[in-house]
Design an enzyme around this catalytic site. Structure first.
Site, PDB file in Angstrom:
ATOM      1  N   PHE A 104       0.840  -1.207   0.000  1.00 24.97           N
ATOM      2  CA  PHE A 104       0.000   0.000   0.000  1.00 24.97           C
ATOM      3  C   PHE A 104       0.871   1.251   0.000  1.00 24.97           C
ATOM      4  O   PHE A 104       1.783   1.394   0.814  1.00 24.97           O
ATOM      5  CB  PHE A 104      -0.911  -0.011   1.235  1.00 24.97           C
ATOM      6  CG  PHE A 104      -1.751   1.217   1.382  1.00 24.97           C
ATOM      7  CD1 PHE A 104      -2.755   1.504   0.461  1.00 24.97           C
ATOM      8  CD2 PHE A 104      -1.543   2.107   2.423  1.00 24.97           C
ATOM      9  CE1 PHE A 104      -3.535   2.646   0.585  1.00 24.97           C
ATOM     10  CE2 PHE A 104      -2.306   3.253   2.560  1.00 24.97           C
ATOM     11  CZ  PHE A 104      -3.314   3.517   1.635  1.00 24.97           C
ATOM     12  N   GLN A 105       0.603   2.133  -0.920  1.00 22.74           N
ATOM     13  CA  GLN A 105       1.318   3.403  -1.091  1.00 22.74           C
ATOM     14  C   GLN A 105       2.817   3.196  -1.324  1.00 22.74           C
ATOM     15  O   GLN A 105       3.646   3.995  -0.885  1.00 22.74           O
ATOM     16  CB  GLN A 105       1.072   4.338   0.096  1.00 22.74           C
ATOM     17  CG  GLN A 105      -0.343   4.895   0.121  1.00 22.74           C
ATOM     18  CD  GLN A 105      -0.528   6.045   1.079  1.00 22.74           C
ATOM     19  OE1 GLN A 105       0.178   6.164   2.086  1.00 22.74           O
ATOM     20  NE2 GLN A 105      -1.498   6.915   0.785  1.00 22.74           N
ATOM     21  N   LYS A 150       9.976   2.809   6.530  1.00 20.72           N
ATOM     22  CA  LYS A 150       9.376   3.014   7.846  1.00 20.72           C
ATOM     23  C   LYS A 150      10.094   2.225   8.934  1.00 20.72           C
ATOM     24  O   LYS A 150      10.246   2.703  10.071  1.00 20.72           O
ATOM     25  CB  LYS A 150       7.895   2.635   7.800  1.00 20.72           C
ATOM     26  CG  LYS A 150       7.108   3.082   9.017  1.00 20.72           C
ATOM     27  CD  LYS A 150       5.616   2.882   8.813  1.00 20.72           C
ATOM     28  CE  LYS A 150       4.816   3.442   9.992  1.00 20.72           C
ATOM     29  NZ  LYS A 150       3.354   3.301   9.774  1.00 20.72           N
TER      30      LYS A 150
END
Length: 549
Positions: free
Chosen positions: A109-110, A159
């Protein structure tokens, strides 16, 4: 500490005080670290605007601008701003969040490969893979961004790296950057050309501002006694009213400037790159001239025009070593007479507001500490022609990329950099709609930005070209359904007023200058008004089209 917190501390170590950005999932650990930092974060309303605000901040200060966005669409929305900085050699560091390293390459996602997407439009890219190495990575990124020919650098932070613990607290020292001096042989060759010249012209580009060489350049101009012309990005390198200044050259340059270049026997290019909008038909640009070319970037020298004296390296040192008086007094006097002969006339007979006259009045009324940020189109050329710049940092506009929507976010960047300055954003009814949402940012941070919005209910420059070169076959340039921009500004909580008659021009300028807070002047102009002169595509600069009587 984790990766995000040491990243933020490393930015502080580089002297960063202001960051422009927009949060999201992958960049969230960095935004969490911002809470405990001394950095001022400006929340823009679109990531493109964040990059353009960082660009404006960098141009106004000479420092590296910083912007942040999350992964996926956040990162891709930065691309236009990064490309804008790359084309105009503006030092910015763009920091993007990324999905965890374990998810990279899985279409998470993204997830987008922002490293690959931006590769052609950055000086360098980094993917941070180790939290402990972030201080060195940040120091290197800033050094690359500001060294040599400046430009944008991208740092992509997965992240899991941002949340990883840091096992050693340290901060890398700032890296000093310096350019080599030009070669002694090239300097000697340039000196010989200058002594032999009788019709020299100094061609000033944006590299003078970038290299912080204004003082050296002005001393060089005074010593040589040669006429000076400037590119769009070189305006302000010499005071607009200096007796040796002939104006901007190129497609919408002054007649005096273009003719001087076409007739010169020596062209001294200082931090300029022979852009197509400057040269017109390249094969016929300054056809009788020998060329001295000073530039930090070796790739620019000889790229489009062979230089008899290539001076690659530190422009400051090149200018200092060539303080030579040139025997060209008759040539300068000839060009000064021509400049007077072709001077702008502001007694234009029209029932509409005359944009050049209003900009000229604005130029005469604004204080010294004024910045003009400009969008792209007819109004951009009118600003370049009719606002008198005395410092190159005063004038911020998208040159190489021609980015509509640049003016408003750039003004935000400038005002954040210099809260006491008068910042005026000049836009058109087409351009302002690209980033009009940044009126909310201006309101939130109470930025006293003045906005001059020229409204001709058309994409003016495209319409002008369709009129002149496409047999008046107008295609998709009609903006007659524009909103009431005064009402739009009021909806964002910003003062605004309408100007639609010549008699209102002086009062409008006074209100803009003296307003304490942000204000928008909605200036209605003649939809048929064109920018003159104009060098047609494929023609030499001596073949200028001019307004019919």
């Amino acid at each position: 500490m984790n990766g995000a917190s040491i990243l933020v501390r490393s930015l502080e170590n580089e002297g960063v005080t202001t960051v422009f950005g927009y949060p999201g999932g992958a960049i969230m650990p960095v935004y969490d670290a911002l809470v405990d930092s001394n950095l001022r974060h400006i929340l823009m309303r679109h990531e493109q605007a964040a990059a353009l605000a960082a660009d404006g901040y960098a141009r106004a200060t000479g420092k590296v601008g910083v912007c942040m966005a999350t992964s996926g669409p956040g990162a891709t929305n930065l691309v236009t701003g990064i490309a804008n900085a790359y084309m105009d050699s503006i030092p910015i560091v763009a920091i993007t969040g990324q999905v965890p390293m374990t998810s990279m390459g899985t279409d998470a996602f993204q997830e987008v490969d922002i490293f690959g997407i931006t590769m052609p439009i950055v000086k360098h890219s980094f993917i941070a893979r180790n939290a402990n190495q972030l201080p060195e990575l940040i120091a290197e990124a800033f050094s690359i961004a500001r060294s040599g020919r400046p430009g944008p650098v991208l740092i992509d932070i997965p992240k899991d790296v941002a949340v990883a613990p840091v096992t050693r607290e340290h901060f890398a020292p700032q890296q000093e950057d310096c350019l080599p001096p030009p070669s002694a042989q090239a300097v000697a060759r340039a000196a010989g050309l200058m002594r032999c010249s009788r019709k020299p012209v100094i061609y000033a580009g944006g590299g003078i501002r970038i290299s912080d060489s204004v003082t050296e350049f002005r001393a060089f101009v005074e010593t040589t006694g040669a006429p000076v012309v400037a590119t769009l990005q070189g305006l302000g390198a010499l005071n607009h009213d200096h007796p040796q200044f002939m104006g901007m050259l190129g497609m919408h340059g002054t007649k005096a400037a273009n003719l001087a270049v076409q007739e010169c026997d020596l062209l001294i290019a200082v931090g300029a790159r022979f852009d197509d909008r400057v040269t017109g038909k390249l094969a016929e640009f300054a056809p009788n001239a020998q060329v001295i070319h000073m530039d930090a970037d070796a790739a620019e020298i000889g790229k489009l025009r062979t230089a008899q004296a290539p001076l690659q390296g530190d422009i400051k040192q090149a200018l200092a070593q060539l303080q030579i008086e040139i025997s060209c007094a008759p040539w300068l006097q000839f060009n000064q007479k021509r400049r007077q002969e072709f001077a702008w006339q502001y007694d234009h007979k029209t029932e509409h507001v005359y944009a050049p006259r209003l900009l000229h009045q604005l130029s005469q009324g604004t204080p010294q500490n004024t910045f003009i940020t400009c969008d792209v189109g007819q109004h951009q050329m009118w600003v370049a022609q009719h606002y008198g710049f005395n410092r190159p940092h005063q004038h911020l506009t998208s040159g190489g990329l021609g980015t509509m929507g640049y003016g408003l976010p750039a003004a935000i960047g400038v005002q954040c950099a210099d809260p006491d300055a008068l910042v005026v954003a000049v836009s058109g009814d087409g351009s302002i709609m690209m980033n009009i949402h940044e009126l909310a940012t201006i309101r939130r941070y109470k930025l006293p930005i003045k906005i001059v919005l020229f409204d001709n209910q058309a994409l003016g420059m495209v319409r002008q070209w369709q009129e002149l070169f496409f047999a008046e076959r107008y295609s998709e340039v009609d903006l007659s359904d524009n909103p009431n921009f005064v009402d739009v500004a009021h909806a964002f909580g910003i003062d605004a007023f309408r100007v639609d008659r010549p008699q209102q021009e002086a009062a409008a300028v006074e209100r803009l200058i003296n307003s304490k807070g942000p204000v928008l002047a909605h200036v209605v102009i003649d939809p048929r008004e064109n920018v003159w002169p104009l060098v047609p595509p494929g023609k030499a600069n001596s073949q200028m089209m001019e307004a019919s009587a």
